[in-house]
Design a protein around this motif. Structure first.
Motif, PDB file in Angstrom:
ATOM      1  N   GLU A  36      88.690  40.386  70.580  1.00 41.47           N
ATOM      2  CA  GLU A  36      87.435  40.844  71.167  1.00 41.47           C
ATOM      3  C   GLU A  36      87.628  42.238  71.769  1.00 41.47           C
ATOM      4  OE1 GLU A  36      84.267  41.954  71.949  1.00 41.47           O
ATOM      5  OE2 GLU A  36      84.116  39.905  71.147  1.00 41.47           O
ATOM      6  N   GLN A  38      85.719  44.291  73.177  1.00 45.95           N
ATOM      7  CA  GLN A  38      85.020  44.590  74.437  1.00 45.95           C
ATOM      8  C   GLN A  38      85.777  44.075  75.661  1.00 45.95           C
ATOM      9  OE1 GLN A  38      82.150  46.582  74.080  1.00 45.95           O
ATOM     10  NE2 GLN A  38      80.492  45.155  73.690  1.00 45.95           N
ATOM     11  N   TYR A 244      74.875  46.227  68.137  1.00 45.15           N
ATOM     12  CA  TYR A 244      76.229  45.940  68.609  1.00 45.15           C
ATOM     13  C   TYR A 244      77.051  47.201  68.813  1.00 45.15           C
ATOM     14  CZ  TYR A 244      75.360  41.101  67.260  1.00 45.15           C
ATOM     15  OH  TYR A 244      74.849  39.836  67.152  1.00 45.15           O
ATOM     16  N   LEU A 246      78.985  50.205  70.114  1.00 44.96           N
ATOM     17  CA  LEU A 246      79.489  50.478  71.462  1.00 44.96           C
ATOM     18  C   LEU A 246      78.833  51.711  72.077  1.00 44.96           C
ATOM     19  CD1 LEU A 246      83.313  49.782  70.961  1.00 44.96           C
ATOM     20  CD2 LEU A 246      81.629  48.332  72.085  1.00 44.96           C
ATOM     21  N   GLU A 271      70.701  43.687  78.012  1.00 46.59           N
ATOM     22  CA  GLU A 271      72.019  43.445  77.443  1.00 46.59           C
ATOM     23  C   GLU A 271      72.236  41.949  77.263  1.00 46.59           C
ATOM     24  OE1 GLU A 271      76.595  45.015  78.345  1.00 46.59           O
ATOM     25  OE2 GLU A 271      74.905  45.602  79.609  1.00 46.59           O
ATOM     26  N   TYR A 273      74.917  38.887  76.871  1.00 49.94           N
ATOM     27  CA  TYR A 273      76.301  38.617  77.242  1.00 49.94           C
ATOM     28  C   TYR A 273      76.545  37.119  77.164  1.00 49.94           C
ATOM     29  CZ  TYR A 273      74.865  36.921  81.881  1.00 49.94           C
ATOM     30  OH  TYR A 273      74.305  36.205  82.915  1.00 49.94           O
ATOM     31  N   LEU A 284      77.870  41.715  74.797  1.00 46.77           N
ATOM     32  CA  LEU A 284      77.956  41.654  73.333  1.00 46.77           C
ATOM     33  C   LEU A 284      76.742  42.265  72.635  1.00 46.77           C
ATOM     34  CD1 LEU A 284      79.536  38.126  72.969  1.00 46.77           C
ATOM     35  CD2 LEU A 284      80.549  40.265  72.204  1.00 46.77           C
TER      36      LEU A 284
END
Length: 294
Positions: A36, A38, A244, A246, A271, A273, A284
């Motif tokens: 992951e 993030q 998605y 970034l 957002e 999450y 996410l």
């Protein structure tokens, strides 16, 4: 106001913990460790707890592929999980792919709830819903289960086949399956004068169409939005845009929507999450969504 949304009350999915560029998740009875990017912070739970809990772990060979290491060699490569809310219930077939994915993005459950609520609220009989970049069909299944005439568009034939399998095990039928570049499909629908009551866009940062068409989010999303809002039924509609990348913020999504559709009503941005049971939050993606009722 920017909203922070996470799925609630999903018995078959749980984010247990995340950190050190990994996440520990439960899908039904399977507990997975996956990469992951993030999760740049430290894990909340100790490493020995991760090793005790997990049943399958993804080991990357490169930035784009790898293999799954099972504690139990007889553990299934494929299994089913359920999802239900106050309106509908569906099933998914999950599988261990070489790209670390299992066939579902759990944070999207928040949008599934929105879809079923909006479809059920419409006065239009059998409202038409278009799902673009539709993957294995979570949003398509929800829309169809809620009573919508649903069209599912993705450029990869294998995932459309997977989505069709999810339709079957969910006891649904008559979703229209389209294997095509999403932008090309939208432009053809415009020429045909088609209208939809609901449109869902979940575009990747990068992608390719079935004939080699290239998709890059920042290069094409403005054109896509300018086109897709013309497909909305003027009297009764909803639209969801989820990204998605970034580099994208909810303010960018808000600007995209307002630029393409200045008359927007009931706009919400924010957002998505996942709330881990360990206490940490995993962001996410960002979203924008709006609706209009008669």
């Amino acid at each position: 106001m920017i909203a922070l949304l996470t799925p609630q009350h999903w018995k078959d999915y749980e984010l247990i913990d995340c950190g050190d560029f990994e996440k520990l998740e439960r899908f039904g009875d399977a507990i997975l460790i996956r990469p992951e990017p993030q999760a740049v912070w430290a894990k909340v739970l100790p490493e020995k707890e991760w090793q005790r809990l997990h049943t399958i772990k993804f080991k990357g060979r490169s930035a784009t592929s790898g293999e799954w290491i099972k504690k139990d060699k007889n553990a299934a490569d494929r299994w089913h999980i359920d999802y239900k809310n106050n309106d509908v219930a569906i099933k998914f077939r999950l599988g261990l792919t070489s790209f670390k994915h299992v066939g579902i993005f759990p944070e999207q459950a928040v949008n599934w709830d929105y879809i079923s609520e909006r479809v059920r609220s419409f006065k239009t009989e059998s409202p038409k819903v278009l799902n673009l970049f539709a993957y294995t069909g979570g949003a398509s299944l929800i829309a169809r289960a809620a009573g919508a005439d649903t069209t599912h568009v993705d450029s990869i034939r294998q995932v459309v086949t997977w989505a069709n399998e999810n339709q079957d095990i969910s006891g649904l039928d008559n979703i229209r399956w389209v294997v095509e570049d999403a932008l090309k499909f939208v432009k053809r629908e415009l020429k045909r004068g088609k209208k939809y009551n609901g449109i869902i866009l979940d575009p990747p940062a990068y992608g390719h169409g079935p004939n080699g068409e290239k998709w890059k989010l920042e290069d094409h999303i403005s054109e896509m939005m300018q086109d897709v809002v013309q497909l909305l039924d003027p009297d009764e509609h909803f639209l969801i845009l989820n990204t998605y990348s970034l580099g994208f913020s909810s303010v960018i999504v808000e600007n995209l929507i307002k630029s393409a559709y200045p008359q927007v009503q009931n706009l919400q941005t924010g957002e998505l999450y996942l709330q881990a049971t360990s206490g940490i939050k995993l962001p996410l993606g960002v979203f924008g969504k709006f609706y209009k009722n008669r």
